[in-house]
Enzyme design. Structure first.
Site, PDB file in Angstrom:
ATOM      1  N   LYS A  70       0.811  -1.373  -0.052  1.00  0.00           N
ATOM      2  CA  LYS A  70       0.096   0.193  -0.110  1.00  0.00           C
ATOM      3  C   LYS A  70       0.751   1.267  -0.019  1.00  0.00           C
ATOM      4  CE  LYS A  70      -3.926  -2.225   2.459  1.00  0.00           C
ATOM      5  NZ  LYS A  70      -4.796  -1.759   3.526  1.00  0.00           N
ATOM      6  N   ASP A 106      -9.590   2.777   2.825  1.00  0.00           N
ATOM      7  CA  ASP A 106      -9.594   2.010   4.240  1.00  0.00           C
ATOM      8  C   ASP A 106     -10.114   2.801   5.233  1.00  0.00           C
ATOM      9  OD1 ASP A 106      -8.517  -0.450   3.682  1.00  0.00           O
ATOM     10  OD2 ASP A 106      -6.444   0.044   4.083  1.00  0.00           O
TER      11      ASP A 106
HETATM   12  P1  NAP Z   1       1.643  -2.124   9.956  1.00  0.00           P
HETATM   13  O1  NAP Z   1       1.999  -0.989   9.028  1.00  0.00           O
HETATM   14  O2  NAP Z   1       2.685  -3.338   9.760  1.00  0.00           O
HETATM   15  O3  NAP Z   1       1.702  -1.639  11.352  1.00  0.00           O
HETATM   16  C1  NAP Z   1       1.845  -2.540  12.499  1.00  0.00           C
HETATM   17  C2  NAP Z   1       1.619  -1.632  13.687  1.00  0.00           C
HETATM   18  O4  NAP Z   1       1.341  -2.698  14.695  1.00  0.00           O
HETATM   19  C3  NAP Z   1       2.903  -0.914  14.028  1.00  0.00           C
HETATM   20  O5  NAP Z   1       2.630   0.285  14.939  1.00  0.00           O
HETATM   21  C4  NAP Z   1       3.679  -1.877  15.142  1.00  0.00           C
HETATM   22  O6  NAP Z   1       4.481  -1.236  16.203  1.00  0.00           O
HETATM   23  C5  NAP Z   1       2.575  -2.757  15.859  1.00  0.00           C
HETATM   24  N1  NAP Z   1       2.936  -3.964  16.125  1.00  0.00           N
HETATM   25  C6  NAP Z   1       3.225  -5.115  15.271  1.00  0.00           C
HETATM   26  N2  NAP Z   1       3.594  -6.214  15.920  1.00  0.00           N
HETATM   27  C7  NAP Z   1       3.563  -5.883  17.245  1.00  0.00           C
HETATM   28  C8  NAP Z   1       3.483  -6.550  18.547  1.00  0.00           C
HETATM   29  N3  NAP Z   1       4.126  -7.889  18.394  1.00  0.00           N
HETATM   30  N4  NAP Z   1       3.525  -5.972  19.521  1.00  0.00           N
HETATM   31  C9  NAP Z   1       3.020  -4.581  19.578  1.00  0.00           C
HETATM   32  N5  NAP Z   1       3.078  -3.940  18.576  1.00  0.00           N
HETATM   33  C10 NAP Z   1       3.073  -4.473  17.315  1.00  0.00           C
HETATM   34  O7  NAP Z   1       0.287  -2.866   9.621  1.00  0.00           O
HETATM   35  P2  NAP Z   1      -0.982  -2.402   9.173  1.00  0.00           P
HETATM   36  O8  NAP Z   1      -0.760  -2.389   7.471  1.00  0.00           O
HETATM   37  O9  NAP Z   1      -1.154  -0.913  10.002  1.00  0.00           O
HETATM   38  O10 NAP Z   1      -2.066  -3.441   9.791  1.00  0.00           O
HETATM   39  C11 NAP Z   1      -2.404  -3.479  11.145  1.00  0.00           C
HETATM   40  C12 NAP Z   1      -3.532  -4.480  11.064  1.00  0.00           C
HETATM   41  O11 NAP Z   1      -4.742  -3.936  10.721  1.00  0.00           O
HETATM   42  C13 NAP Z   1      -3.264  -5.898  10.154  1.00  0.00           C
HETATM   43  O12 NAP Z   1      -3.108  -6.889  11.186  1.00  0.00           O
HETATM   44  C14 NAP Z   1      -4.637  -6.238   9.526  1.00  0.00           C
HETATM   45  O13 NAP Z   1      -4.955  -7.361   9.739  1.00  0.00           O
HETATM   46  C15 NAP Z   1      -5.559  -5.229   9.829  1.00  0.00           C
HETATM   47  N6  NAP Z   1      -6.017  -4.360   8.841  1.00  0.00           N
HETATM   48  C16 NAP Z   1      -7.446  -4.474   8.512  1.00  0.00           C
HETATM   49  C17 NAP Z   1      -8.260  -4.043   7.482  1.00  0.00           C
HETATM   50  C18 NAP Z   1      -9.710  -4.481   7.257  1.00  0.00           C
HETATM   51  O14 NAP Z   1     -10.016  -4.135   6.025  1.00  0.00           O
HETATM   52  N7  NAP Z   1     -10.377  -4.898   8.184  1.00  0.00           N
HETATM   53  C19 NAP Z   1      -7.473  -3.128   6.449  1.00  0.00           C
HETATM   54  C20 NAP Z   1      -6.078  -2.842   6.966  1.00  0.00           C
HETATM   55  C21 NAP Z   1      -5.426  -3.495   7.855  1.00  0.00           C
HETATM   56  P3  NAP Z   1       5.874  -0.691  15.763  1.00  0.00           P
HETATM   57  O15 NAP Z   1       5.712   0.668  15.130  1.00  0.00           O
HETATM   58  O16 NAP Z   1       6.522  -0.640  17.295  1.00  0.00           O
HETATM   59  O17 NAP Z   1       6.729  -1.524  15.293  1.00  0.00           O
END
Ligand code: NAP
Length: 289
Positions: A70, A106
């Site tokens: 993305k 989103d």
């Molecule tokens: P991302 O950019 O990889 O962001 C991950 C975030 O989660 C970061 O702030 C990271 O913290 C934190 N994180 C990751 N692993 C962690 C852990 N073990 N403990 C604590 N914090 C942790 O991911 P994203 O694209 O934002 O997506 C996040 C989630 O949203 C995904 O799992 C996805 O399933 C969901 N999502 C859903 C939809 C929907 O349509 N329902 C759409 C988009 C995303 P740090 O900054 O410290 O690394």
């Protein structure tokens, strides 16, 4: 039947085989009797530029982008909607006569999902856990629902601070603050929350969620997990056990998909058809909440 005139839409991701988007979009094409098909393409990050170029070369209607494409797509697709620019990510690429346009559905998808639940955040506190792309969508949705205060809690505080700076100017209603995940156990903060949204993969990629004082939250505080899964997620389970309202990201997925459908096909999506297909994939009964 797929024939010589069938038009193609797709989702690009790595991994992508788990995607529920093909089920939603193909159900919509079948219901509207459109000679169109939606497929999932496994595209690795190094192949993203070539895969995006192929959209116009092959005459695709458009593609959705999922993890990890993305943000990177923004550097490749030059024509971007204001929403994609604001969120710093594109999840829908539309092909208009060979020219690609990047959009992001989103934040609107999450906003629609929350509105379906009759969520109003006017004058209230929204807590967003995470500081990635999904957290950005959650912040913008909370701003559009007129939250008075948004607190971003993230493992890496510097990332939360940079996200807060990015969205601070979007709304003159919402004040944005940041802190670490330890604040999930701060009784005063949690006691003020109208909604707690998980925008991290905690519970998806890990078996447990971070320590959180669920009992400190008001009885009507909504716990919203952007992750969607057939069963209650580790973030939602303890909230549901003490009677707090809970919802997962299935409806957000539905509405971002319905908005993308409109962009690709130039007509409104049959949302209830897409909802049934999605819930069927998740093994749930379709219910407009
Ligand atoms: P991302 O950019 O990889 O962001 C991950 C975030 O989660 C970061 O702030 C990271 O913290 C934190 N994180 C990751 N692993 C962690 C852990 N073990 N403990 C604590 N914090 C942790 O991911 P994203 O694209 O934002 O997506 C996040 C989630 O949203 C995904 O799992 C996805 O399933 C969901 N999502 C859903 C939809 C929907 O349509 N329902 C759409 C988009 C995303 P740090 O900054 O410290 O690394």
């Amino acid at each position: 039947m797929i024939g010589g005139a069938t038009r193609i839409a797709a989702v690009f991701g790595d991994p992508v085989a788990h995607s529920l988007s093909p089920a939603m979009h193909n159900a919509a094409y079948a219901a509207l009797k459109l000679d169109r098909v939606y497929v999932a393409c496994h595209v690795t990050p190094d192949r993203l530029p070539a895969a995006l170029r192929a959209i116009s070369a092959l005459g695709f209607l458009g593609v959705n982008l999922t993890v990890p494409h993305k943000q990177k797509a923004l550097k490749i697709v030059k024509r971007l909607s204001a929403e994609a620019r604001m969120l710093g990510a594109a999840n829908s690429i539309v092909n208009r006569n060979g020219v690609l346009y990047g959009h992001n559905t989103d934040a609107r998808g999450l906003e629609f999902a929350l509105r379906e639940l009759d969520v109003s955040l006017r004058g209230k506190l929204a807590i967003v856990i995470g500081a990635g792309g999904a957290a950005g969508a959650a912040i913008v949705a909370a701003q559009r629902l007129r939250a008075r205060r948004i607190v971003i809690l993230n493992r890496t505080r510097a990332r939360a601070a940079s996200l807060a700076r990015r969205f601070a100017h979007i709304s003159n209603v919402s004040e944005i603050q940041t802190a670490g995940l330890d604040q999930l156990c701060d009784r005063e903060l949690m006691g003020d929350a109208a909604i707690v949204m998980n925008a991290t993969p905690m519970g998806l990629k890990t078996a447990r969620f971070a320590p959180l004082d669920y009992r400190a939250t008001p009885r009507d505080c909504l716990f919203y997990d952007l992750i969607y899964a057939p069963q209650a997620t580790p973030f939602l389970k303890p909230a549901a056990a003490i009677g707090r309202p809970v919802a997962d990201g299935a409806a957000m997925l539905l509405h971002q998909g319905a908005l993308a459908f409109r962009l690709f096909n130039g007509r409104p999506a049959p949302v209830e058809v897409m909802r049934r297909a999605l819930m069927n994939q998740l093994g749930r009964v379709a219910r407009r909440r």
